[in-house]
Design an enzyme around this catalytic site. Sequence first.
Site, PDB file in Angstrom:
ATOM      1  N   ALA A 226       0.812  -1.215   0.000  1.00  0.00           N
ATOM      2  CA  ALA A 226       0.000   0.000   0.000  1.00  0.00           C
ATOM      3  C   ALA A 226       0.848   1.270   0.000  1.00  0.00           C
ATOM      4  CB  ALA A 226      -0.929   0.005   1.210  1.00  0.00           C
TER       5      ALA A 226
ATOM      6  N   HIS B 163      -2.869 -12.353  -3.695  1.00  0.00           N
ATOM      7  CA  HIS B 163      -3.023 -11.508  -2.509  1.00  0.00           C
ATOM      8  C   HIS B 163      -1.717 -11.569  -1.740  1.00  0.00           C
ATOM      9  CE1 HIS B 163      -4.994 -10.372   1.523  1.00  0.00           C
ATOM     10  NE2 HIS B 163      -4.792  -9.295   0.792  1.00  0.00           N
ATOM     11  N   ASP B 164      -1.155 -10.413  -1.382  1.00  0.00           N
ATOM     12  CA  ASP B 164       0.191 -10.396  -0.806  1.00  0.00           C
ATOM     13  C   ASP B 164       0.289 -11.209   0.480  1.00  0.00           C
ATOM     14  OD1 ASP B 164      -1.284  -8.558   0.701  1.00  0.00           O
ATOM     15  OD2 ASP B 164      -0.013  -6.846   0.223  1.00  0.00           O
TER      16      ASP B 164
ATOM     17  N   THR C 276       1.951  -2.534   6.685  1.00  0.00           N
ATOM     18  CA  THR C 276       0.908  -1.505   6.815  1.00  0.00           C
ATOM     19  C   THR C 276      -0.309  -2.093   7.518  1.00  0.00           C
ATOM     20  OG1 THR C 276       1.691  -0.374   4.824  1.00  0.00           O
ATOM     21  CG2 THR C 276      -0.576   0.074   5.538  1.00  0.00           C
TER      22      THR C 276
ATOM     23  N   ASN D 124      -7.735  -9.413  10.127  1.00  0.00           N
ATOM     24  CA  ASN D 124      -7.030  -8.172   9.779  1.00  0.00           C
ATOM     25  C   ASN D 124      -6.932  -7.286  11.009  1.00  0.00           C
ATOM     26  OD1 ASN D 124      -7.837  -9.247   7.193  1.00  0.00           O
ATOM     27  ND2 ASN D 124      -7.400  -7.235   6.339  1.00  0.00           N
TER      28      ASN D 124
END
Length: 498
Positions: free
Chosen positions: A10, A236-237, A259, A296
Amino acid sequence: MSVLAYDLGAGSGRAILGHLNDRGIETREIHRFKNEPVKIGERMHWDILRLHHEVLQGLVLVKQQGEVPESLGIDSWGVDFGLLSGHGELLGNPYHYRDTQFSGMMDTILRELSAKHIFERTGIQFLPFNTLYQLAALKRSAFPLLREAQRFLMIPDLLRYFLTGEAVNEFTNATTTQLYNPVLGHWDHELLAHIGISDQWFGEVVMPGTTAGQLRSSIRNEFGLAPIPVIAVAEHDTASAVVAVPAAERSFAYLSCGTWSLMGTELDQPVINAKSLALNFTNEGGAGGTYRLLKNIMGLWILQECMRQWEREGQGISYAALLAKVETAPPFASLFDPDDELFLPAGDMTERIRQYCRRTGQREPDDQGSAARAILESLALKYRSVLEWTEELSGQSFSGLHMVGGGIQNQLLCQWTANSIGKPVWAGPAEGSAIGNMAVQWIASGAFKDIWEARSAIRSSFPITEYEPQFRADWTEAYERFMQITAVPPDSETGSGV
């Protein structure tokens, strides 16, 4: 055997060349570049054409170094997307997930469809910027480009399309949308119909390791490049980072730290039940047909925003100097829930931390060191609660925690995480997403037979730093207070927590 991995975060992106030989895996950074959102009026976009340019620059630099990679792959963050016209043209710059036009749409949809109904169909955590709510917001605002749209591509899908001309949706990133049904194994047509989006935009979902075309002839001719295959890796990282977790045991917990902080474990099947819904966990796709049961956590975004703010105010400070101030600040003076919705948008983070502390009757941080200490301690304490929930949901007990990603360069955070969870932390590798990206390419080529052979090679190729827990009594007491503080409901002035 060399492969090229593009890992887009990001805030920045990097192109890393990986060599696999009898000594193991060796990596070399070829290109690093900024990934800064662009604000036009009230709207926030990703500069997708600049990112494509930087991807091409990576290819040029690889060629200049005399390398011809056998394949390349791209991973990035989730949820965001681009739309193509029927002629294959990009319809506008993709929006950034922090764009304010999406605010409130999750609450609107949850008044129309129950959280239970959506979770049973997707298994995905409720976050206000999920693709489901972005598309619903665009549809209900009569966004004009929707009338021209014919194809939906996630960010790495889109960049891969620019390189190959092949429009393919990849599994791990598709699952972040909250529009993919893991039980049925395809896009959820009912949810798409509810928000008024055509399911014809959404193509076949391919698994990580699928060859998804090769470099366009126009790119090959312009730069004198070979027809390099482009692999749909675990795009997806976090999915790529989990591939790179150097675990020896089949039961392991990970924290991909950057991040965002993403903590969880790897399972063969999603965990979709009342408890995982109540704890707002997510079941995102992984490599090898696995699922990532995870949560998350807001992560180092809060600290990064503080540092950007101090820079704007003429009080910029290096990371090393800030951490030195952190170590001399009073411990556990100001604790907060990093996942409070207060901290989601960009802006004055130090004032928001003070606001949270006023709300909960705590001391307000009054300098850079105390603000940064509050962030790092709160993250470490949050990690303990999420790790305990992960054990409960998965029915496993973990002997420690694997930390990967750029955040592990913050040794203080690694040590405090070990202190908080009361278990060892194994930190490394730092470039986890790029290394996992490479590993999937090597699995696709047959160089590794599976993900576990890849993990064994990663474990022997990269240094791992172990942190043993310290000061357990102090951290246990702080955790009890943290849980009491974060149980305080937000007031009407600050909005609701996630």
